[in-house]
Write a protein that holds these residues in place. Structure first.
Motif, PDB file in Angstrom:
ATOM      1  N   THR A  94       0.832  -1.198   0.000  1.00 12.14           N
ATOM      2  CA  THR A  94       0.000   0.000   0.000  1.00 12.14           C
ATOM      3  C   THR A  94       0.870   1.254   0.000  1.00 12.14           C
ATOM      4  O   THR A  94       1.832   1.353   0.778  1.00 12.14           O
ATOM      5  CB  THR A  94      -0.913   0.036   1.249  1.00 12.14           C
ATOM      6  N   ALA A  95       0.522   2.206  -0.864  1.00 12.11           N
ATOM      7  CA  ALA A  95       1.218   3.495  -0.885  1.00 12.11           C
ATOM      8  C   ALA A  95       0.731   4.353   0.280  1.00 12.11           C
ATOM      9  O   ALA A  95      -0.475   4.477   0.510  1.00 12.11           O
ATOM     10  CB  ALA A  95       0.975   4.207  -2.208  1.00 12.11           C
ATOM     11  N   THR A  96       1.651   4.930   1.031  1.00 17.48           N
ATOM     12  CA  THR A  96       1.326   5.811   2.154  1.00 17.48           C
ATOM     13  C   THR A  96       2.142   7.091   2.033  1.00 17.48           C
ATOM     14  O   THR A  96       3.021   7.208   1.162  1.00 17.48           O
ATOM     15  CB  THR A  96       1.638   5.141   3.497  1.00 17.48           C
ATOM     16  N   ASP A  97       1.871   8.050   2.939  1.00 19.47           N
ATOM     17  CA  ASP A  97       2.634   9.297   2.890  1.00 19.47           C
ATOM     18  C   ASP A  97       4.076   9.106   3.375  1.00 19.47           C
ATOM     19  O   ASP A  97       4.924   9.972   3.198  1.00 19.47           O
ATOM     20  CB  ASP A  97       1.943  10.383   3.719  1.00 19.47           C
ATOM     21  N   ARG A  98       4.361   7.951   3.967  1.00 17.90           N
ATOM     22  CA  ARG A  98       5.738   7.658   4.406  1.00 17.90           C
ATOM     23  C   ARG A  98       6.524   6.884   3.365  1.00 17.90           C
ATOM     24  O   ARG A  98       7.735   6.737   3.467  1.00 17.90           O
ATOM     25  CB  ARG A  98       5.713   6.831   5.695  1.00 17.90           C
ATOM     26  N   GLY A  99       5.819   6.346   2.364  1.00 19.24           N
ATOM     27  CA  GLY A  99       6.431   5.497   1.355  1.00 19.24           C
ATOM     28  C   GLY A  99       5.519   4.331   1.070  1.00 19.24           C
ATOM     29  O   GLY A  99       4.306   4.389   1.343  1.00 19.24           O
ATOM     30  N   THR A 100       6.049   3.263   0.536  1.00 15.99           N
ATOM     31  CA  THR A 100       5.250   2.067   0.249  1.00 15.99           C
ATOM     32  C   THR A 100       5.348   1.109   1.420  1.00 15.99           C
ATOM     33  O   THR A 100       6.433   0.664   1.785  1.00 15.99           O
ATOM     34  CB  THR A 100       5.737   1.371  -1.031  1.00 15.99           C
ATOM     35  N   CYS A 101       4.194   0.781   2.018  1.00 20.86           N
ATOM     36  CA  CYS A 101       4.140  -0.119   3.171  1.00 20.86           C
ATOM     37  C   CYS A 101       3.880  -1.544   2.677  1.00 20.86           C
ATOM     38  O   CYS A 101       2.919  -1.791   1.942  1.00 20.86           O
ATOM     39  CB  CYS A 101       3.045   0.314   4.140  1.00 20.86           C
TER      40      CYS A 101
END
Length: 410
Positions: A94-101
């Motif tokens: 999943t793409a997140t604001d921290r990077g790809t989780c």
């Protein structure tokens, strides 16, 4: 290009580290492999309703337990991506604001130990995803090996304190609550009462047979746990001596009679399945009847009922044929699943709707249902064992990263 997953290098790092640092050694190797900015391991807690993120972070979220430099953050499961990954045994990206989780299961032979979570600066390609999943599978073996040498993992899994009776009871349960094999999948679960009620379940697999037992010692707290210890220890000892089922239960019954006061007894069922013939036998010592889901119908398995263990020395326990066919789902329970304050729970109806679930989820669902029906106030332990029997000859298991192909819940 990121380096490929190297099992030898990973094992060397783990062996060089102290057992308490085994997860950190894997995390360091994974960070090198995937260029991850964050790597964490979440272990399944003993309640079955949460994960625990183990770390040595200096700053920890509010409510996190600490012990020296160790921290354990409890993460509820319901409605999360973590619950989905555990249920399906499929990774999540999943793409997140921290990077790809990236979240992958940490599983061994169907036993869901926990999850591995990474944050990557870029979306991973198929090879990196495959390597991360392989590392998650390797981590399962790292945890299994290193928990023998440290209490870190056991401490992390205890989101509520254990009484002495619960500590003793815990030692009687198998090290893994789930086992997948070519011919079957088995899972067990125990919901302890507020005052521990002496329930246990056990299983073992050898070259020729699957052995399963479920027992319920009379009484509560330490007395019940010690009584259960005597019976389970005796059953294991006789089984490991290679004795036939009839002699196992006979000798265990004598052990209770010789080492306990009058009025002490244990109900139980002890089962042996011949893996070459599919022929199953069982001894029923005063225990609630098992349930069977076959062709969409749930019914009790009719068994003759002998006295509980310890009631009458040298009681002639009957070794009965157990009607087992490929495709059967068999559920063994203790009376805590059926007692008065759990009357709102219809175990048979709940089992009928379980066909799409892995046995691991079946036992969790039944445990959750009995807790809901009693308002979380069990007056007796509630234990359940679920056996899915596929039949056929002994054969290799078809698996992917610790989970059987096609077996996970949808």
């Amino acid at each position: 290009m990121s380096p490929r997953f190297d099992l030898r290098s990973l094992l060397e790092r783990v062996e060089a580290a102290a057992p308490i640092d085994a997860v950190s050694a894997v995390a360091d190797q994974l960070a090198l492999l995937s260029e991850a900015t964050e790597v964490s391991f979440l272990i399944a807690d003993f309640s079955g309703h949460a994960l625990v993120r183990l770390s040595t972070a200096e700053r920890t979220p509010e409510g996190t337990r600490t012990r020296g430099p160790e921290s354990a953050e409890t993460v509820p499961l319901e409605g999360t991506v973590y619950a989905r990954v555990l249920r399906t045994q499929q990774p999540d990206v999943t793409a997140t604001d921290r990077g790809t989780c990236v979240v992958v299961p940490v599983t061994d032979r169907g036993d869901a130990i926990g999850l591995l979570e990474l944050v990557l600066p870029e979306p991973p390609d198929e090879q990196v995803q495959a390597d991360i999943r392989a590392a998650g599978h390797a981590l399962a073996y790292v945890i299994i090996a290193n928990r023998r040498h440290t209490d870190l993992f056991e401490w992390g899994q205890r989101t509520t304190p254990f009484s002495l009776a619960a500590e003793i009871q815990r030692r009687l349960l198998p090290a893994a609550f789930t086992c997948e094999a070519g011919q079957f999948t088995l899972a067990g679960w125990l919901e302890p009462a507020a005052t521990v009620g002496g329930d246990t379940f056990d299983y073992t697999l050898d070259r020729d047979a699957l052995h399963v037992s479920i027992t319920d010692a009379v009484g509560h707290e330490v007395g019940a746990s010690l009584l259960a210890t005597l019976l389970v220890g005796s059953l294991r000892n006789e089984r490991r001596r290679g004795l036939p089922l009839a002699e196992q239960v006979h000798n265990a019954d004598l052990a209770l009679a010789e080492n306990t006061a009058p009025g002490q007894f244990v109900t139980g069922q002890v089962m042996r399945v011949d893996l070459h013939t599919g022929h199953a036998q069982v001894v029923n010592a005063g225990h609630p009847l098992p349930l069977r889901l076959r062709d969409g119908r749930v019914e009790e398995v009719a068994l003759d009922v002998d006295l509980p263990f310890g009631v009458e020395p040298a009681w002639p326990f009957r070794v009965q044929e157990f009607p087992l066919e490929p495709g059967d789902r068999i559920v063994f329970v203790t009376d805590g699943m059926l007692e008065r304050n759990a009357a709102e729970l219809d175990v048979a109806t709940a089992l009928a709707g379980s066909a799409a679930l892995h046995p691991r989820e079946v036992v969790h669902a039944l445990g959750t249902a009995v807790m809901r029906a009693t308002g979380g106030e069990l007056s007796d332990d509630a234990t359940v064992v679920c056996l899915d029997w596929y039949g056929g000859p002994p054969r290799a298991r078809d698996s992917d990263s610790g989970a059987g192909r096609g077996l996970a819940s949808h």
